[in-house]
Design an enzyme around this catalytic site. Sequence first.
Site, short mmCIF file in Angstrom:
data_model
loop_
_atom_site.label_atom_id
_atom_site.label_comp_id
_atom_site.label_asym_id
_atom_site.label_seq_id
_atom_site.Cartn_x
_atom_site.Cartn_y
_atom_site.Cartn_z
CG ASN A 9 -1.74 1.24 1.36
OD1 ASN A 9 -1.85 2.01 0.42
ND2 ASN A 9 -2.34 1.44 2.53
CE LYS A 11 0.02 3.47 4.59
NZ LYS A 11 -0.05 3.61 6.03
CD GLU A 100 -3.07 5.50 6.53
OE1 GLU A 100 -3.05 5.57 5.29
OE2 GLU A 100 -2.11 5.03 7.20
CD GLU A 170 -3.65 -2.79 7.13
OE1 GLU A 170 -2.53 -2.98 6.69
OE2 GLU A 170 -4.32 -1.77 6.90
N GLY A 176 2.03 2.15 10.70
CA GLY A 176 2.94 3.29 10.57
C GLY A 176 3.58 3.72 11.88
CB SER A 216 4.97 -1.72 11.98
OG SER A 216 4.49 -0.40 12.15
C1 PEP Z 1 -0.96 0.03 5.94
O1 PEP Z 1 -1.09 1.24 5.83
O2 PEP Z 1 -1.80 -0.73 5.44
C2 PEP Z 1 0.19 -0.47 6.67
C3 PEP Z 1 0.21 -1.71 7.03
O3 PEP Z 1 1.20 0.44 6.93
P1 PEP Z 1 2.62 0.15 7.63
O4 PEP Z 1 3.13 -1.14 7.08
O5 PEP Z 1 3.47 1.31 7.26
O6 PEP Z 1 2.36 0.04 9.10
#
Ligand code: PEP
Length: 254
Positions: A9, A11, A100, A170, A176, A216
């Site tokens: 992703n 973003k 988000e 998630e 993040g 993460s």
């Molecule tokens: C995400 O935004 O779906 C995500 C998992 O972000 P990160 O890996 O940066 O935590």
Amino acid sequence: MRKKIVAGNWKMNKSLEEALSLTSEVVNMVRDEVRGDVEVVLCTPYIYLPVLQKYVQEVDRISLGAQNCHHKASGAFTGEISASMLSAIEVPYVIIGHSERRQYFGETDALIAQKVKIALENGLKPIFCCGELLEQRQNEDFIAIVKDQITAALFDLSAEDFGKVVIAYEPVWAIGTGLTASSAQAQEMHAALRAHVAEKFGAQVADDTTILYGGSCNEKNADELFACPDVDGGLIGGASLKSREFTNIIKSRM
Ligand code: PEP
């Protein structure tokens, strides 16, 4: 046998030039180094999708995804992109209900359910995101909270349509932040979500459902997370922006 998937992703990141080089690096590395049946999905900003299509077509197991779509078919919704538009440019996947979007754009379970439905009507495969907030994790019922998100968005679907959905668990506190769920925490949630799906759609459908972990996930922790029996791959944010690290994560899922 359920699919193993590693999705990135991006973003709202990367210039056009960076998007082209990241994609060609990932395509080359996956073609040369990744064996096995893992599917790779690059969820890029909308505007890059048509440009990147020809790069990913080089390797069968890589495809593109959008990060969102609108919940209506068409109309006066300035600035929005419909599911049929994504389908017309042959984008197979779409992330729906990312935390988000829930947090910054006020997306509710009811709206997300509409998005899942319209994505499926247009032949897209939704990557449906769910997960608890930090304060909810501290509450005894945190598993029930995530099950409720799944019930609200997905349990009105037919078993056939449900079978096209990928679930991404998630935990919001891990996105993040550099904090990752431990493999025990991920496995506990994934097993509970699979059991929840089994109660509604039966054991076979549950067994065939791909459930990704996101939050993460990086090249250091992916091996341990992906070794959990109910973790079928990952939805990767920050670490998907670096070709070598993202490819190493994909290799952890082989
Ligand atoms: C995400 O935004 O779906 C995500 C998992 O972000 P990160 O890996 O940066 O935590």
